[in-house]
Scaffold this active site. Structure first.
Site, mmCIF file in Angstrom:
data_model
loop_
_atom_site.group_PDB
_atom_site.id
_atom_site.type_symbol
_atom_site.label_atom_id
_atom_site.label_comp_id
_atom_site.label_asym_id
_atom_site.label_seq_id
_atom_site.Cartn_x
_atom_site.Cartn_y
_atom_site.Cartn_z
ATOM 1 N N LYS A 299 -11.613 -7.606 6.328
ATOM 2 C CA LYS A 299 -11.002 -6.710 7.306
ATOM 3 C C LYS A 299 -11.921 -5.520 7.563
ATOM 4 O O LYS A 299 -12.409 -4.943 6.594
ATOM 5 C CB LYS A 299 -9.674 -6.234 6.733
ATOM 6 C CG LYS A 299 -8.928 -5.258 7.584
ATOM 7 C CD LYS A 299 -7.742 -4.746 6.834
ATOM 8 C CE LYS A 299 -7.169 -3.590 7.620
ATOM 9 N NZ LYS A 299 -6.243 -2.813 6.895
ATOM 10 N N LYS B 181 -12.336 -4.955 2.237
ATOM 11 C CA LYS B 181 -11.761 -4.027 3.217
ATOM 12 C C LYS B 181 -12.670 -2.810 3.338
ATOM 13 O O LYS B 181 -12.898 -2.089 2.367
ATOM 14 C CB LYS B 181 -10.362 -3.613 2.774
ATOM 15 C CG LYS B 181 -9.720 -2.612 3.731
ATOM 16 C CD LYS B 181 -8.272 -2.336 3.381
ATOM 17 C CE LYS B 181 -7.693 -1.287 4.308
ATOM 18 N NZ LYS B 181 -6.301 -0.984 4.031
ATOM 19 N N CYS C 30 0.858 -1.173 0.000
ATOM 20 C CA CYS C 30 0.000 0.000 0.000
ATOM 21 C C CYS C 30 0.898 1.228 0.000
ATOM 22 O O CYS C 30 2.088 1.128 0.252
ATOM 23 C CB CYS C 30 -0.903 0.008 1.230
ATOM 24 S SG CYS C 30 -2.248 1.211 1.090
ATOM 25 N N ARG D 41 -3.224 3.857 12.352
ATOM 26 C CA ARG D 41 -2.788 5.087 11.671
ATOM 27 C C ARG D 41 -1.877 5.906 12.564
ATOM 28 O O ARG D 41 -0.985 6.599 12.084
ATOM 29 C CB ARG D 41 -4.008 5.874 11.195
ATOM 30 C CG ARG D 41 -4.700 5.113 10.064
ATOM 31 C CD ARG D 41 -5.875 5.829 9.489
ATOM 32 N NE ARG D 41 -6.585 4.928 8.575
ATOM 33 C CZ ARG D 41 -7.775 5.163 8.067
ATOM 34 N NH1 ARG D 41 -8.396 6.292 8.370
ATOM 35 N NH2 ARG D 41 -8.343 4.302 7.261
HETATM 36 C C1 PBG Z 1 -2.780 0.127 4.780
HETATM 37 C C2 PBG Z 1 -3.351 -0.618 5.919
HETATM 38 C C3 PBG Z 1 -4.121 -0.168 7.001
HETATM 39 C C4 PBG Z 1 -4.289 -1.282 7.843
HETATM 40 C C5 PBG Z 1 -3.667 -2.351 7.244
HETATM 41 N N1 PBG Z 1 -3.111 -1.930 6.050
HETATM 42 C C6 PBG Z 1 -4.611 1.172 7.323
HETATM 43 C C7 PBG Z 1 -5.684 1.785 6.527
HETATM 44 O O1 PBG Z 1 -6.176 1.226 5.548
HETATM 45 O O2 PBG Z 1 -6.029 2.897 6.876
HETATM 46 C C8 PBG Z 1 -4.993 -1.288 9.155
HETATM 47 C C9 PBG Z 1 -4.526 -2.329 10.110
HETATM 48 C C10 PBG Z 1 -4.992 -2.148 11.508
HETATM 49 O O3 PBG Z 1 -5.800 -1.280 11.844
HETATM 50 O O4 PBG Z 1 -4.528 -2.931 12.346
HETATM 51 N N2 PBG Z 1 -3.660 0.711 3.935
#
Ligand code: PBG
Length: 327
Positions: free
Chosen positions: A247, A194, A119, A204
Site C-alpha cells: 500500500k 505500508k 488501527c 485522512r
Molecule cells: C489507517 C489507515 C489509513 C489508510 C488505511 N488505513 C490512513 C493512514 O495510514 O494514514 C489509508 C487508506 C486510503 O488512503 O485510502 N492507519
C-alpha cells in the site's frame, strides 16, 4: 520481409486477444473499503472522494445492498467514532462504531465477507496509530491495545482482521491473542508493506484521522526503500500473516512484484484514496476517460502480482469485468 516471428499475429482479433490474455480479473478478489460513522440516519458525502460516503449503521445497508447487487462480496470497514481519546478507547469498545456495524452487517448480510481495518488513528485524539509516550508512539504498549481491538472485532462478527498500524511484532501479538481466545480460524491480512504516503490525504479527510502533530514516518515506511519492504513482508509471514498487503498500489508496483516473488502467501494491494481522487479529478475535468483509466490501473496491479485488490472503485470494476471490458 522474411519474418518468422510476428507477435502481432496474436493481436489480430478480440477473440484471440482474450484467449491469450495473461492477467485475468474476478470480482471475487475485490474488497471495498467502506466508512461507517457514529450517529443516526445519516449519509455524508466525502468531498475529497467524490462518490464515496460515510454511513451511519442504520443507513449502511443501502450501500451493502448495492455492493451485493454489483457482485462485490468483500467489505473492509473503517470506523469514524464521535468520541476520541488518548488511548482510542472506542476502537475496542463492544458498543463502538465498528462493533455495531459488524453486528448489523452480520445479521442483514450473512453472506458478506467482513474485514476490519485494525488501527488506532481514527480513534485517538492525537491521530497517531498507537499509544503515545511523550511524542513517540510506543510500540509494545500499542500491541496490547491492538490485541484488545481485534478480539472485539472478531467477537462482533469480523471474518478477517487487517492491521494497518505498522507496529513491529503486531502480527504475532494479534495471532496469539486470537488463538488464545479460540479464534484459530480467523485470518490476518497484514498491511505489511505500508509506506508513509501522501496518497492517503483524502482518506485522512474522510476519516478525520490526520495526526495533530508530526507525521507517521517513525512507523510507516520510507518510500525510498525497497529491501525494507521485502523484509517487512517476510517478517509478517513469519509472524503468521495469512495475506500480505502492499500500500499504496500504483506507485508501488515494483513492491507488489518483489513481494509476490518472495513470499508464498496471497498478495493484496490497496489502491488508496489519493489514487482514486486523482482519477476522479482528472476525469471531472474531461482530461482522461475515467472508466478506461480505472480499468487499466486495476489490471496493472494484478499484472504486477497482486491477487486481491482493495479499491473504492470495486463496484465499477465488477461491472466492467462482468461486461467483458477487462478480465
Ligand atoms: C489507517 C489507515 C489509513 C489508510 C488505511 N488505513 C490512513 C493512514 O495510514 O494514514 C489509508 C487508506 C486510503 O488512503 O485510502 N492507519
Amino acid at each position: 520481409m522474411d519474418l518468422t516471428i510476428r507477435p502481432r499475429r496474436l493481436r489480430g482479433s478480440d477473440t484471440l486477444r482474450r484467449m491469450v490474455r495473461e492477467t485475468r480479473l474476478d470480482a471475487s478478489s475485490l474488497i471495498y473499503p467502506m466508512f461507517v460513522m457514529d450517529g443516526e440516519d445519516k449519509i455524508e458525502e466525502i468531498s475529497a472522494l467524490p462518490g464515496q460516503n460515510r454511513y451511519t449503521v442504520d443507513r449502511m445497508g443501502e450501500e451493502l445492498q448495492r455492493l451485493t447487487d454489483a457482485g462485490v462480496n468483500n467489505v473492509m470497514f473503517f470506523g469514524i467514532p464521535s468520541h476520541k481519546d488518548e488511548v482510542g478507547s472506542q476502537a475496542y469498545d463492544p458498543e463502538g462504531i465498528i462493533q455495531r456495524a459488524l453486528r448489523q452487517a452480520r445479521k442483514d448480510f450473512p453472506e458478506m465477507y467482513l474485514i476490519t481495518d485494525v488501527c488506532m488513528c481514527e480513534y485517538t485524539s492525537h491521530g497517531h496509530c498507537g499509544i503515545l509516550c511523550d511524542h513517540y508512539v510506543d510500540n509494545d504498549k500499542t500491541l496490547e491495545y491492538l490485541q484488545k481491538i481485534v478480539l472485539s472485532h472478531v467477537e462482533a462478527g469480523a471474518d478477517m482482521v487487517a492491521p494497518s498500524d505498522m507496529m513491529d511484532g503486531r502480527v504475532r501479538a494479534i495471532r496469539e491473542a486470537l488463538d488464545e481466545a479460540g479464534h484459530v480460524t480467523t485470518p490476518i491480512m497484514s498491511y505489511a508493506v505500508k509506506y508513509a504516503s501522501s496518497f492517503y490525504g483524502p482518506f485522512r479527510e474522510a476519516a478525520g484521522s490526520a495526526p495533530s502533530f508530526g507525521d507517521r514516518k517513525s512507523y510507516q515506511m520510507d518510500f525510498h526503500n525497497r529491501l525494507e519492504g521485502i523484509r517487512e513482508a517476510v517478517l509478517d509471514v513469519e509472524e503468521g500473516a495469512d495475506i500480505v498487503m502492499v500500500k499504496p498500489a500504483l506507485a508501488y508496483l515494483d513492491m507488489i512484484r518483489d513481494v509476490r516473488e518472495t513470499v508464498e502467501v496471497p498478495v493484496a494491494a490497496y489502491s488508496v484514496s489519493g489514487e482514486y481522487a486523482m482519477i476522479k479529478a482528472a476525469s471531472a475535468n474531461g482530461w482522461i476517460d475515467e472508466e478506461k483509466i480505472m480499468c487499466e490501473s486495476a489490471v496493472a496491479v494484478y499484472r504486477a502480482g497482486a491477487s486481491i485488490l482493495l479499491t473504492y472503485y470495486a463496484k465499477e470494476l465488477a461491472k466492467c469485468i462482468k461486461e467483458g471490458k477487462i478480465g
